[in-house]
Scaffold this motif. Structure first.
Motif, PDB file in Angstrom:
ATOM      1  N   SER A  89      33.839  22.303  70.221  1.00 45.10           N
ATOM      2  CA  SER A  89      32.873  22.919  69.310  1.00 45.10           C
ATOM      3  C   SER A  89      32.903  22.085  68.036  1.00 45.10           C
ATOM      4  O   SER A  89      33.419  20.957  68.049  1.00 45.10           O
ATOM      5  CB  SER A  89      33.228  24.388  69.048  1.00 45.10           C
ATOM      6  N   GLY A  90      32.361  22.596  66.962  1.00 47.13           N
ATOM      7  CA  GLY A  90      32.389  21.843  65.718  1.00 47.13           C
ATOM      8  C   GLY A  90      31.966  22.709  64.556  1.00 47.13           C
ATOM      9  O   GLY A  90      31.178  23.653  64.710  1.00 47.13           O
ATOM     10  N   GLN A 125      35.540  18.338  63.625  1.00 49.01           N
ATOM     11  CA  GLN A 125      35.576  18.595  65.064  1.00 49.01           C
ATOM     12  C   GLN A 125      36.528  19.726  65.424  1.00 49.01           C
ATOM     13  O   GLN A 125      37.592  19.887  64.815  1.00 49.01           O
ATOM     14  CB  GLN A 125      35.990  17.317  65.805  1.00 49.01           C
ATOM     15  N   HIS A 138      24.039  16.464  64.026  1.00 52.89           N
ATOM     16  CA  HIS A 138      23.813  17.352  62.885  1.00 52.89           C
ATOM     17  C   HIS A 138      22.439  18.005  63.002  1.00 52.89           C
ATOM     18  O   HIS A 138      21.582  17.565  63.782  1.00 52.89           O
ATOM     19  CB  HIS A 138      23.938  16.573  61.574  1.00 52.89           C
ATOM     20  N   THR A 163      26.900  13.430  60.261  1.00 49.57           N
ATOM     21  CA  THR A 163      27.581  13.019  61.493  1.00 49.57           C
ATOM     22  C   THR A 163      26.718  13.327  62.723  1.00 49.57           C
ATOM     23  O   THR A 163      25.672  13.974  62.622  1.00 49.57           O
ATOM     24  CB  THR A 163      28.946  13.709  61.604  1.00 49.57           C
ATOM     25  N   TYR A 219      33.887  13.825  62.567  1.00 51.23           N
ATOM     26  CA  TYR A 219      33.382  13.166  63.766  1.00 51.23           C
ATOM     27  C   TYR A 219      32.805  11.777  63.473  1.00 51.23           C
ATOM     28  O   TYR A 219      31.871  11.626  62.693  1.00 51.23           O
ATOM     29  CB  TYR A 219      32.321  14.028  64.449  1.00 51.23           C
ATOM     30  N   TYR A 222      30.136  22.396  61.017  1.00 46.13           N
ATOM     31  CA  TYR A 222      29.267  21.483  60.258  1.00 46.13           C
ATOM     32  C   TYR A 222      29.020  22.045  58.865  1.00 46.13           C
ATOM     33  O   TYR A 222      28.304  23.044  58.711  1.00 46.13           O
ATOM     34  CB  TYR A 222      27.931  21.299  60.971  1.00 46.13           C
ATOM     35  N   TYR A 274      27.725  17.780  58.317  1.00 42.17           N
ATOM     36  CA  TYR A 274      28.972  17.006  58.300  1.00 42.17           C
ATOM     37  C   TYR A 274      30.017  17.747  59.129  1.00 42.17           C
ATOM     38  O   TYR A 274      30.493  18.807  58.734  1.00 42.17           O
ATOM     39  CB  TYR A 274      29.454  16.815  56.857  1.00 42.17           C
ATOM     40  N   GLU A 275      30.377  17.162  60.281  1.00 36.54           N
ATOM     41  CA  GLU A 275      31.185  17.895  61.262  1.00 36.54           C
ATOM     42  C   GLU A 275      32.682  17.645  61.137  1.00 36.54           C
ATOM     43  O   GLU A 275      33.145  16.505  61.149  1.00 36.54           O
ATOM     44  CB  GLU A 275      30.767  17.527  62.691  1.00 36.54           C
ATOM     45  N   GLN A 321      28.967  24.868  66.247  1.00 42.28           N
ATOM     46  CA  GLN A 321      28.333  24.214  67.392  1.00 42.28           C
ATOM     47  C   GLN A 321      28.663  24.894  68.722  1.00 42.28           C
ATOM     48  O   GLN A 321      29.791  25.350  68.947  1.00 42.28           O
ATOM     49  CB  GLN A 321      28.811  22.760  67.451  1.00 42.28           C
ATOM     50  N   HIS A 374      27.070  25.504  60.043  1.00 46.32           N
ATOM     51  CA  HIS A 374      26.684  25.482  61.451  1.00 46.32           C
ATOM     52  C   HIS A 374      27.930  25.433  62.332  1.00 46.32           C
ATOM     53  O   HIS A 374      28.820  24.601  62.107  1.00 46.32           O
ATOM     54  CB  HIS A 374      25.789  24.264  61.708  1.00 46.32           C
TER      55      HIS A 374
END
Length: 308
Positions: free
Chosen positions: A183-184, A194, A274, A271, A212, A186, A191-192, A288, A286
């Protein structure tokens, strides 16, 4: 599976600390990374391969490098003990016990003035990319929500901020790489940081605690799957002059399970994967959906407005 801690003793009387990260690989197979200590970016003393049979997991392997180079190791996990022997220069025995190491910020309460995005009671603060209600599964007993049906983003948008978030990766022993608990998180949807079950791996920018494609974690602090973990993130948005020209990159500091893994890392561009938007403007948080049932809980943000 998970963390083990104890000592090794040589036949000559020397004794030293020893820890292990035991990783499930599926179909009764395991890998054990034996190390001098936890929470450091150091090579393993020896990597053992194991197989489960008759109520225990038997391991063996040979040290390829380092101070124990050439020594041959055998051992077994039975119950709460991991014991065995090693032969070479030196020779001796080892013994470790199962330990569970929890983040010191698990359950951190939002301070006065914080924006609480998720407290386990509802999904009202989250929406899909096209503005629909969040499709994620609410888990009331865990006060958590589980990834499903696409990524979500907070309805409220943020600039500079401090974020607390807790997550748990699923147990997927047969999966590998980016298919294992992915997942991630953001910041501003751009801008992630991880999220991945990278327990026991080397710690790359596309692994847990990495930004990431931009910054490896200082140390891999990923906990075993099914264990709650924490991110405490400080984000400073990029800066632009009056003409709209960027004069300073975004920066991200990450405390993963209580340990600094990113120290004001500059992120020059949004990243991979996005959700866009004008980088001069605030953006939502966000989370993911990468196809794995990662869970999140206790999410809150303190807006800092350039105070860092």
């Amino acid at each position: 599976m998970g963390d083990w801690q104890g000592t090794w003793k040589s036949t000559g009387g020397k004794e030293a600390p020893l820890v292990a990260q035991v990783i499930a690989l599926g179909d009764g197979a395991y890998q054990a990374n034996l190390l001098d200590e936890f929470d450091k970016r150091i090579p393993a003393l020896v990597v053992l391969q194991g197989k489960e049979a008759d109520g225990k997991v038997a391991f063996n392997g040979k040290a390829a490098d380092g101070k124990l180079r050439g020594s041959e190791w055998t051992g077994a996990i039975e119950g709460e003990k991991f014991t065995g022997t090693f032969k070479g220069e030196p020779s001796g025995t080892f013994e470790m016990k199962k330990v569970v190491r929890l983040s010191p910020t698990l359950g951190a309460k939002p301070p006065e003035g914080a924006v609480v995005l998720f407290d386990g009671t509802c999904l009202d603060h989250w929406q899909t990319r096209d503005g629909k209600d969040s499709p994620w599964k609410l888990l009331p007993e865990e006060k958590a929500m589980e990834v499903r049906g696409g990524g979500v983003i907070s309805r409220k948008k943020f600039g500079d901020c401090k974020l607390h978030l807790e997550f748990r990766t699923p147990f997927m022993p047969k999966a590998r790489g980016q298919g294992r608990g992915n997942s991630g998180v953001y910041l501003q949807g751009r801008y992630e940081v991880q999220v991945l079950d990278s327990y026991g791996l080397s710690g790359e920018s596309n692994e847990c605690g990495g930004i990431y494609g931009c910054g490896k974690p200082i140390v891999n602090m990923c906990a075993p799957p099914m264990q709650w973990q924490t991110y405490d993130i400080t984000f400073t948005a990029p800066r632009f002059d009056a003409e709209g020209k960027k004069i300073k990159n975004a920066t991200i500091t990450v405390i993963h399970n209580g340990v600094l893994v990113q120290d004001r890392t500059e992120v020059p561009n949004p990243t991979a994967a996005h959700w866009g938007g004008d980088p001069k403007e605030p953006g939502g948080l966000h989370l993911q959906d990468h196809g794995n049932p990662v869970q999140y809980r206790n999410i809150w943000i303190v807006e800092t407005k350039g105070e860092m």
